[in-house]
Design an enzyme around this catalytic site. Sequence first.
Site, PDB file in Angstrom:
ATOM      1  N   ARG A  99      -1.629 -14.584   4.594  1.00  0.00           N
ATOM      2  CA  ARG A  99      -2.349 -13.936   5.700  1.00  0.00           C
ATOM      3  C   ARG A  99      -1.542 -14.067   6.999  1.00  0.00           C
ATOM      4  NH1 ARG A  99      -6.991 -12.009   4.202  1.00  0.00           N
ATOM      5  NH2 ARG A  99      -7.934 -11.823   6.260  1.00  0.00           N
ATOM      6  N   TYR A 157     -12.592  -2.451  -3.560  1.00  0.00           N
ATOM      7  CA  TYR A 157     -13.106  -2.492  -2.190  1.00  0.00           C
ATOM      8  C   TYR A 157     -14.633  -2.363  -2.134  1.00  0.00           C
ATOM      9  CZ  TYR A 157      -8.419  -2.306  -0.094  1.00  0.00           C
ATOM     10  OH  TYR A 157      -7.153  -2.602   0.318  1.00  0.00           O
ATOM     11  N   ASN A 180      -2.137   0.178   6.756  1.00  0.00           N
ATOM     12  CA  ASN A 180      -1.591  -1.076   7.294  1.00  0.00           C
ATOM     13  C   ASN A 180      -0.685  -1.823   6.307  1.00  0.00           C
ATOM     14  OD1 ASN A 180      -3.596  -1.971   5.623  1.00  0.00           O
ATOM     15  ND2 ASN A 180      -4.590  -3.302   7.112  1.00  0.00           N
ATOM     16  N   LYS A 222       0.824  -1.222   0.000  1.00  0.00           N
ATOM     17  CA  LYS A 222       0.000   0.000   0.000  1.00  0.00           C
ATOM     18  C   LYS A 222       0.863   1.279   0.000  1.00  0.00           C
ATOM     19  CE  LYS A 222      -3.927  -2.269   2.239  1.00  0.00           C
ATOM     20  NZ  LYS A 222      -4.971  -2.167   3.296  1.00  0.00           N
ATOM     21  N   GLU A 228      -9.583 -10.841  -7.679  1.00  0.00           N
ATOM     22  CA  GLU A 228      -8.666  -9.711  -7.470  1.00  0.00           C
ATOM     23  C   GLU A 228      -7.502  -9.746  -8.469  1.00  0.00           C
ATOM     24  OE1 GLU A 228      -9.609  -9.016  -2.717  1.00  0.00           O
ATOM     25  OE2 GLU A 228      -7.705  -9.907  -3.273  1.00  0.00           O
ATOM     26  N   HIS A 268      -2.184  -5.607   1.655  1.00  0.00           N
ATOM     27  CA  HIS A 268      -3.474  -6.293   1.504  1.00  0.00           C
ATOM     28  C   HIS A 268      -3.201  -7.692   1.005  1.00  0.00           C
ATOM     29  CE1 HIS A 268      -7.518  -7.349   0.135  1.00  0.00           C
ATOM     30  NE2 HIS A 268      -6.898  -7.855  -0.926  1.00  0.00           N
TER      31      HIS A 268
HETATM   32  P1  CMP Z   1      -7.420  -4.657   3.598  1.00  0.00           P
HETATM   33  O1  CMP Z   1      -6.937  -6.041   3.924  1.00  0.00           O
HETATM   34  O2  CMP Z   1      -6.822  -3.991   2.436  1.00  0.00           O
HETATM   35  O3  CMP Z   1      -9.002  -4.715   3.413  1.00  0.00           O
HETATM   36  C1  CMP Z   1      -9.865  -3.657   3.765  1.00  0.00           C
HETATM   37  C2  CMP Z   1      -9.132  -2.526   4.381  1.00  0.00           C
HETATM   38  O4  CMP Z   1      -9.942  -1.594   5.044  1.00  0.00           O
HETATM   39  C3  CMP Z   1      -8.211  -3.052   5.449  1.00  0.00           C
HETATM   40  O5  CMP Z   1      -7.151  -3.746   4.875  1.00  0.00           O
HETATM   41  C4  CMP Z   1      -7.859  -1.798   6.212  1.00  0.00           C
HETATM   42  O6  CMP Z   1      -6.767  -1.107   5.641  1.00  0.00           O
HETATM   43  C5  CMP Z   1      -9.125  -0.957   6.004  1.00  0.00           C
HETATM   44  N1  CMP Z   1      -9.842  -0.865   7.279  1.00  0.00           N
HETATM   45  C6  CMP Z   1     -10.406  -1.864   7.962  1.00  0.00           C
HETATM   46  N2  CMP Z   1     -10.969  -1.393   9.097  1.00  0.00           N
HETATM   47  C7  CMP Z   1     -10.730  -0.061   9.095  1.00  0.00           C
HETATM   48  C8  CMP Z   1     -11.060   0.988   9.991  1.00  0.00           C
HETATM   49  N3  CMP Z   1     -11.741   0.738  11.128  1.00  0.00           N
HETATM   50  N4  CMP Z   1     -10.659   2.225   9.683  1.00  0.00           N
HETATM   51  C9  CMP Z   1      -9.975   2.468   8.524  1.00  0.00           C
HETATM   52  N5  CMP Z   1      -9.641   1.502   7.633  1.00  0.00           N
HETATM   53  C10 CMP Z   1     -10.008   0.260   7.936  1.00  0.00           C
END
Ligand code: CMP
Length: 140
Positions: free
Chosen positions: A87, A51, A114, A11, A128, A117
């Site tokens: 994961r 998403y 984070n 990311k 995907e 993904h």
């Molecule tokens: P990802 O695995 O990319 O899939 C969905 C994403 O939404 C997740 O990682 C996080 O980066 C984001 N996400 C999930 N929960 C929250 C939250 N409470 N606030 C902001 N972003 C979130």
Amino acid sequence: MAIERTFSILKPDATERNLTGAINALIEKAGLRIVAQKRIRMTREQAGTFYAVHKERPFFGELVDFMTSGPVVVQVLEGENAVLKHRDVMGATDPSKAADGTIRKLHAKSIGENSVHGSDAPETAAIEIAQFFSGNEIVG
Ligand code: CMP
């Protein structure tokens, strides 16, 4: 166990801090092979489609803003049990809950920023992967 593929994104918070190599090293150390990879700038349309499952969540707008805020690296990873293996090496979505040694524990800034993904199931992985790669871009 059959060879499986999963989809991965490094990311914008990771590319911004020049962590592509460090994260790829953890992916490879976990026994996964990077069989396709490209650095792209996601459009808002691409991020919204990717998403779509989170469209009604309160963080959806923030998520699209973040994923289009800088370059990302999209990847296809291959290996035995690749979805679960990836994961495991990513760690929990919330870095404060991620296990020691995982990508998110080591590098993620917050639950939103984070770093990585990964697909949640082989069926999702196929969808995907198809959004970002054509078959001849994947070299196993
Ligand atoms: P990802 O695995 O990319 O899939 C969905 C994403 O939404 C997740 O990682 C996080 O980066 C984001 N996400 C999930 N929960 C929250 C939250 N409470 N606030 C902001 N972003 C979130």
